[in-house]
Design a protein around this motif. Structure first.
Motif, PDB file in Angstrom:
ATOM      1  N   THR A 166       5.183  11.849 -19.675  1.00  0.00           N
ATOM      2  CA  THR A 166       5.122  13.115 -18.950  1.00  0.00           C
ATOM      3  C   THR A 166       6.008  13.134 -17.707  1.00  0.00           C
ATOM      4  O   THR A 166       6.664  14.148 -17.421  1.00  0.00           O
ATOM      5  N   LEU A 167       6.053  12.044 -16.980  1.00  0.00           N
ATOM      6  CA  LEU A 167       6.738  12.025 -15.685  1.00  0.00           C
ATOM      7  C   LEU A 167       8.239  11.802 -15.832  1.00  0.00           C
ATOM      8  O   LEU A 167       8.682  11.158 -16.792  1.00  0.00           O
ATOM      9  N   PRO A 168       9.021  12.321 -14.882  1.00  0.00           N
ATOM     10  CA  PRO A 168      10.452  11.975 -14.845  1.00  0.00           C
ATOM     11  C   PRO A 168      10.620  10.470 -14.683  1.00  0.00           C
ATOM     12  O   PRO A 168       9.789   9.804 -14.077  1.00  0.00           O
ATOM     13  N   LYS A 169      11.712   9.931 -15.211  1.00  0.00           N
ATOM     14  CA  LYS A 169      11.939   8.489 -15.223  1.00  0.00           C
ATOM     15  C   LYS A 169      11.826   7.847 -13.838  1.00  0.00           C
ATOM     16  O   LYS A 169      11.133   6.822 -13.681  1.00  0.00           O
ATOM     17  N   PRO A 170      12.452   8.398 -12.791  1.00  0.00           N
ATOM     18  CA  PRO A 170      12.351   7.749 -11.467  1.00  0.00           C
ATOM     19  C   PRO A 170      10.916   7.723 -10.940  1.00  0.00           C
ATOM     20  O   PRO A 170      10.503   6.750 -10.306  1.00  0.00           O
ATOM     21  N   ILE A 171      10.155   8.788 -11.199  1.00  0.00           N
ATOM     22  CA  ILE A 171       8.768   8.847 -10.718  1.00  0.00           C
ATOM     23  C   ILE A 171       7.903   7.849 -11.473  1.00  0.00           C
ATOM     24  O   ILE A 171       7.064   7.151 -10.883  1.00  0.00           O
ATOM     25  N   SER A 172       8.097   7.764 -12.783  1.00  0.00           N
ATOM     26  CA  SER A 172       7.301   6.814 -13.568  1.00  0.00           C
ATOM     27  C   SER A 172       7.614   5.380 -13.145  1.00  0.00           C
ATOM     28  O   SER A 172       6.708   4.542 -13.048  1.00  0.00           O
ATOM     29  N   LEU A 173       8.887   5.089 -12.853  1.00  0.00           N
ATOM     30  CA  LEU A 173       9.259   3.749 -12.420  1.00  0.00           C
ATOM     31  C   LEU A 173       8.617   3.412 -11.076  1.00  0.00           C
ATOM     32  O   LEU A 173       8.119   2.300 -10.871  1.00  0.00           O
ATOM     33  N   LEU A 174       8.619   4.398 -10.174  1.00  0.00           N
ATOM     34  CA  LEU A 174       7.979   4.194  -8.869  1.00  0.00           C
ATOM     35  C   LEU A 174       6.479   3.957  -9.042  1.00  0.00           C
ATOM     36  O   LEU A 174       5.893   3.099  -8.366  1.00  0.00           O
ATOM     37  N   LEU A 175       5.856   4.695  -9.960  1.00  0.00           N
ATOM     38  CA  LEU A 175       4.430   4.504 -10.221  1.00  0.00           C
ATOM     39  C   LEU A 175       4.156   3.106 -10.770  1.00  0.00           C
ATOM     40  O   LEU A 175       3.199   2.443 -10.353  1.00  0.00           O
ATOM     41  N   TYR A 176       4.989   2.648 -11.687  1.00  0.00           N
ATOM     42  CA  TYR A 176       4.794   1.316 -12.250  1.00  0.00           C
ATOM     43  C   TYR A 176       4.811   0.235 -11.165  1.00  0.00           C
ATOM     44  O   TYR A 176       3.949  -0.650 -11.142  1.00  0.00           O
ATOM     45  N   PHE A 177       5.787   0.331 -10.274  1.00  0.00           N
ATOM     46  CA  PHE A 177       5.878  -0.689  -9.232  1.00  0.00           C
ATOM     47  C   PHE A 177       4.790  -0.504  -8.171  1.00  0.00           C
ATOM     48  O   PHE A 177       4.360  -1.473  -7.545  1.00  0.00           O
ATOM     49  N   GLY A 178       4.339   0.721  -7.991  1.00  0.00           N
ATOM     50  CA  GLY A 178       3.191   0.944  -7.125  1.00  0.00           C
ATOM     51  C   GLY A 178       1.943   0.289  -7.694  1.00  0.00           C
ATOM     52  O   GLY A 178       1.164  -0.342  -6.974  1.00  0.00           O
ATOM     53  N   LEU A 179       1.768   0.411  -9.015  1.00  0.00           N
ATOM     54  CA  LEU A 179       0.622  -0.221  -9.669  1.00  0.00           C
ATOM     55  C   LEU A 179       0.725  -1.748  -9.622  1.00  0.00           C
ATOM     56  O   LEU A 179      -0.271  -2.439  -9.408  1.00  0.00           O
ATOM     57  N   LEU A 180       1.929  -2.262  -9.819  1.00  0.00           N
ATOM     58  CA  LEU A 180       2.122  -3.710  -9.700  1.00  0.00           C
ATOM     59  C   LEU A 180       1.773  -4.196  -8.295  1.00  0.00           C
ATOM     60  O   LEU A 180       1.162  -5.249  -8.114  1.00  0.00           O
ATOM     61  N   SER A 181       2.156  -3.410  -7.291  1.00  0.00           N
ATOM     62  CA  SER A 181       1.821  -3.758  -5.907  1.00  0.00           C
ATOM     63  C   SER A 181       0.313  -3.784  -5.704  1.00  0.00           C
ATOM     64  O   SER A 181      -0.236  -4.677  -5.054  1.00  0.00           O
ATOM     65  N   ALA A 182      -0.359  -2.784  -6.275  1.00  0.00           N
ATOM     66  CA  ALA A 182      -1.823  -2.723  -6.159  1.00  0.00           C
ATOM     67  C   ALA A 182      -2.466  -3.941  -6.808  1.00  0.00           C
ATOM     68  O   ALA A 182      -3.394  -4.550  -6.257  1.00  0.00           O
ATOM     69  N   ILE A 183      -1.958  -4.289  -7.958  1.00  0.00           N
ATOM     70  CA  ILE A 183      -2.537  -5.406  -8.706  1.00  0.00           C
ATOM     71  C   ILE A 183      -2.314  -6.729  -7.977  1.00  0.00           C
ATOM     72  O   ILE A 183      -3.228  -7.555  -7.855  1.00  0.00           O
ATOM     73  N   ILE A 184      -1.101  -6.935  -7.478  1.00  0.00           N
ATOM     74  CA  ILE A 184      -0.794  -8.181  -6.769  1.00  0.00           C
ATOM     75  C   ILE A 184      -1.659  -8.308  -5.525  1.00  0.00           C
ATOM     76  O   ILE A 184      -2.192  -9.383  -5.218  1.00  0.00           O
ATOM     77  N   SER A 185      -1.829  -7.199  -4.788  1.00  0.00           N
ATOM     78  CA  SER A 185      -2.620  -7.238  -3.559  1.00  0.00           C
ATOM     79  C   SER A 185      -4.059  -7.630  -3.831  1.00  0.00           C
ATOM     80  O   SER A 185      -4.669  -8.376  -3.064  1.00  0.00           O
ATOM     81  N   THR A 186      -4.616  -7.119  -4.910  1.00  0.00           N
ATOM     82  CA  THR A 186      -5.991  -7.472  -5.256  1.00  0.00           C
ATOM     83  C   THR A 186      -6.082  -8.871  -5.842  1.00  0.00           C
ATOM     84  O   THR A 186      -6.981  -9.648  -5.504  1.00  0.00           O
ATOM     85  N   ALA A 187      -5.138  -9.207  -6.707  1.00  0.00           N
ATOM     86  CA  ALA A 187      -5.177 -10.503  -7.390  1.00  0.00           C
ATOM     87  C   ALA A 187      -5.067 -11.661  -6.418  1.00  0.00           C
ATOM     88  O   ALA A 187      -5.844 -12.627  -6.494  1.00  0.00           O
ATOM     89  N   ASP A 188      -4.100 -11.583  -5.480  1.00  0.00           N
ATOM     90  CA  ASP A 188      -3.932 -12.727  -4.576  1.00  0.00           C
ATOM     91  C   ASP A 188      -5.120 -12.874  -3.632  1.00  0.00           C
ATOM     92  O   ASP A 188      -5.547 -13.992  -3.321  1.00  0.00           O
ATOM     93  N   THR A 189      -5.694 -11.745  -3.188  1.00  0.00           N
ATOM     94  CA  THR A 189      -6.877 -11.812  -2.323  1.00  0.00           C
ATOM     95  C   THR A 189      -8.051 -12.449  -3.067  1.00  0.00           C
ATOM     96  O   THR A 189      -8.724 -13.343  -2.539  1.00  0.00           O
ATOM     97  N   CYS A 190      -8.303 -11.993  -4.291  1.00  0.00           N
ATOM     98  CA  CYS A 190      -9.434 -12.520  -5.072  1.00  0.00           C
ATOM     99  C   CYS A 190      -9.225 -13.979  -5.441  1.00  0.00           C
ATOM    100  O   CYS A 190     -10.161 -14.778  -5.445  1.00  0.00           O
ATOM    101  N   LEU A 191      -7.978 -14.338  -5.766  1.00  0.00           N
ATOM    102  CA  LEU A 191      -7.679 -15.716  -6.142  1.00  0.00           C
ATOM    103  C   LEU A 191      -7.879 -16.656  -4.958  1.00  0.00           C
ATOM    104  O   LEU A 191      -8.467 -17.747  -5.103  1.00  0.00           O
ATOM    105  N   LEU A 197       0.829  -1.206   0.000  1.00  0.00           N
ATOM    106  CA  LEU A 197       0.000   0.000   0.000  1.00  0.00           C
ATOM    107  C   LEU A 197       0.866   1.259   0.000  1.00  0.00           C
ATOM    108  O   LEU A 197       0.523   2.256  -0.647  1.00  0.00           O
ATOM    109  N   ILE A 198       1.983   1.222   0.698  1.00  0.00           N
ATOM    110  CA  ILE A 198       2.896   2.375   0.717  1.00  0.00           C
ATOM    111  C   ILE A 198       3.392   2.663  -0.696  1.00  0.00           C
ATOM    112  O   ILE A 198       3.427   3.820  -1.141  1.00  0.00           O
ATOM    113  N   PHE A 199       3.781   1.623  -1.437  1.00  0.00           N
ATOM    114  CA  PHE A 199       4.190   1.770  -2.836  1.00  0.00           C
ATOM    115  C   PHE A 199       3.060   2.376  -3.664  1.00  0.00           C
ATOM    116  O   PHE A 199       3.279   3.272  -4.481  1.00  0.00           O
ATOM    117  N   ILE A 200       1.856   1.869  -3.454  1.00  0.00           N
ATOM    118  CA  ILE A 200       0.695   2.323  -4.223  1.00  0.00           C
ATOM    119  C   ILE A 200       0.469   3.825  -4.034  1.00  0.00           C
ATOM    120  O   ILE A 200       0.404   4.599  -4.990  1.00  0.00           O
TER     121      ILE A 200
END
Length: 436
Positions: free
Chosen positions: A290-315, A178-181
């Motif tokens: 649009t975003l600087p490279k470090p910020i976009s990378l952090l966003l990508y991994f934040g989104l991956l964290s969000a997806i994993i958290s939902t996917a494993d719970t639903c599965l 969630l912190i990543f997200i």
């Protein structure tokens, strides 16, 4: 590529956490409800991480891109559903089961438990598939994998992680994910340039999103937070109703400003990149261009964290509920073994759906429409203390779910009215069969 290295390390870290939890699982209580020892921090983190999957984040921004400020209703409706759940928490204190079908079975009997288990398990394949789609879209950007390869890799990681650790690993990692997200979303918002030259009054109801659309969103989305398998699986992990109540309140407080942030990002994307095709994600396009490279990378991994958290719970939710069809309850070691088998089976079906469909929100709303049309009213009425004859409960579930499914498949201008009809038919049948 540095991104590939980070991605590999991230997935290896997730699997390592799953293996560590695997060694600590002692009985079914650990695997299915984390031994019912979760505190406010853990339950809040897991609730929000479950809510903020690919549908809520990528789907919210994509909806805003299409319908303007009306996209804000997605998270508003989630917060509304959680708010409506607060008065019901005391009613769960004496419940000793692990999931929603067990609750329905305690109201109406074993046949209702089995039917609801089947419907939820099948519908939840669509929700897991939506998360796999979101993960694949992100992996396409930060790696050299194709969409097909990304679906396979992300799906397999979700399956292995959930098989290993069950609820014990999910509740443990959700808080950190969630912190990543939140960090990724907030920094994305702060680094957006302001391209607006004139102030426009936000139109949350407009020609692309009517009051009928809002009513459908409340019926099919808000209702799944009021009476939802994944939300209840978080609540059943809490130490007591006080912990659950505090966690829900904190979650609502965080969801409201987050709705504004995601909607604002969608508005920016519509203004800066007005010609995106249906297959392109506005949020991922903003991050890449649009975003600087470090910020976009952090966003990508934040989104991956969000997806994993939902996917494993639903599965885990869908698989454990399906297991109950064969074992009657989950309080034994055999249930853990069988659930792990079904996690693999349902995970593979979700991968196939993700390869067939490529629209995240449509996959999610199809699954939620069937579930809500079939089970929301019987479950909510049961929690409030109403009881109905078994035949009528079974008939209401089948008719409501079938009509809702027809409405989503039929589509067109009349689909919303068909969904409303599903709820009405469900309620009428239950009223006829009410016990005095």
């Amino acid at each position: 590529m540095v991104e590939n290295l980070f991605l590999n390390l991230y997935f290896l870290g997730i699997l390592a956490i799953g293996y560590n939890s695997f060694k600590k699982i002692k009985d079914s209580s650990h695997f299915f409800i984390a031994n019912k020892e979760a505190g406010v921090f853990q339950v809040t983190g897991s609730l929000l991480a479950t809510v903020l999957g690919s549908s809520a984040i990528l789907g919210n921004v994509a909806a805003t891109y299409s319908i303007g400020w009306a996209g804000i209703w997605l998270l508003f409706c989630a917060a509304f559903g959680l708010f409506a759940l607060l008065p019901l928490l005391k009613k769960f204190e004496k419940f000793k089961g692990y999931n929603l079908p067990e609750l329905l079975g305690s109201f109406y009997g074993d046949e209702v438990r089995i039917l609801s288990s089947f419907i939820i398990s099948i519908a939840w394949i669509g929700i897991v598939a939506a998360q796999i789609m979101g993960a694949a879209q992100i992996m396409e950007i930060i790696s050299n994998f194709s969409y097909f390869q990304s679906v396979i890799i992300s799906g397999v990681v979700f399956i292995i992680y959930t098989i290993l650790g069950g609820q014990l690993s999910i509740i443990k990692t959700d808080c950190f994910q969630l912190i990543f997200i939140l960090l990724g979303i907030v920094l994305c918002f702060l680094f957006l340039p302001n391209i607006e030259t004139t102030y426009v009054v936000p139109q949350v109801i407009n020609e692309k999103f009517s009051y009928i659309d809002l009513l459908i969103l409340v019926l099919t989305y808000s209702s799944t937070f009021l009476v939802g398998p994944d939300i209840y699986s978080r609540i059943f992990c809490a130490k007591d109703s006080t912990v659950a109540k505090k966690s829900i309140i904190i979650s609502i407080i965080i969801l409201i400003p987050l709705a504004f942030i995601l909607t604002k990002i969608g508005i920016f994307a519509a203004g800066a990149y007005p010609n995106l095709t249906n297959g392109q994600s506005p949020l991922l396009h903003v991050a890449a261009n649009t975003l600087p490279k470090p910020i976009s990378l952090l966003l990508y991994f934040g989104l991956l964290s969000a997806i994993i958290s939902t996917a494993d719970t639903c599965l885990l939710t869908g698989s454990s509920i399906f297991t109950e069809i064969f074992t009657k309850n989950l309080k034994n070691i055999r249930s853990i073994k069988l659930t792990r088998v079904f996690i693999g089976v349902f995970g593979l079906f979700s991968i196939l759906v993700a390869l067939k469909l490529k629209f995240i929100l449509s996959s999610l709303l199809l699954a939620l429409s069937v579930y809500s049309g079939a089970l929301i009213i019987p479950c909510f009425a049961g929690i409030l203390g109403y009881r109905f004859k078994k035949f009528y409960v079974l008939s209401a579930i089948i008719m409501g779910g079938a009509i809702a499914l027809f409405g989503k498949i039929y589509g067109g201008n009349h689909s919303n009215y068909i969904l409303i009809l599903a709820f009405c038919i469900n309620a009428i049948i239950l009223t006829i069969g009410r016990k005095k």
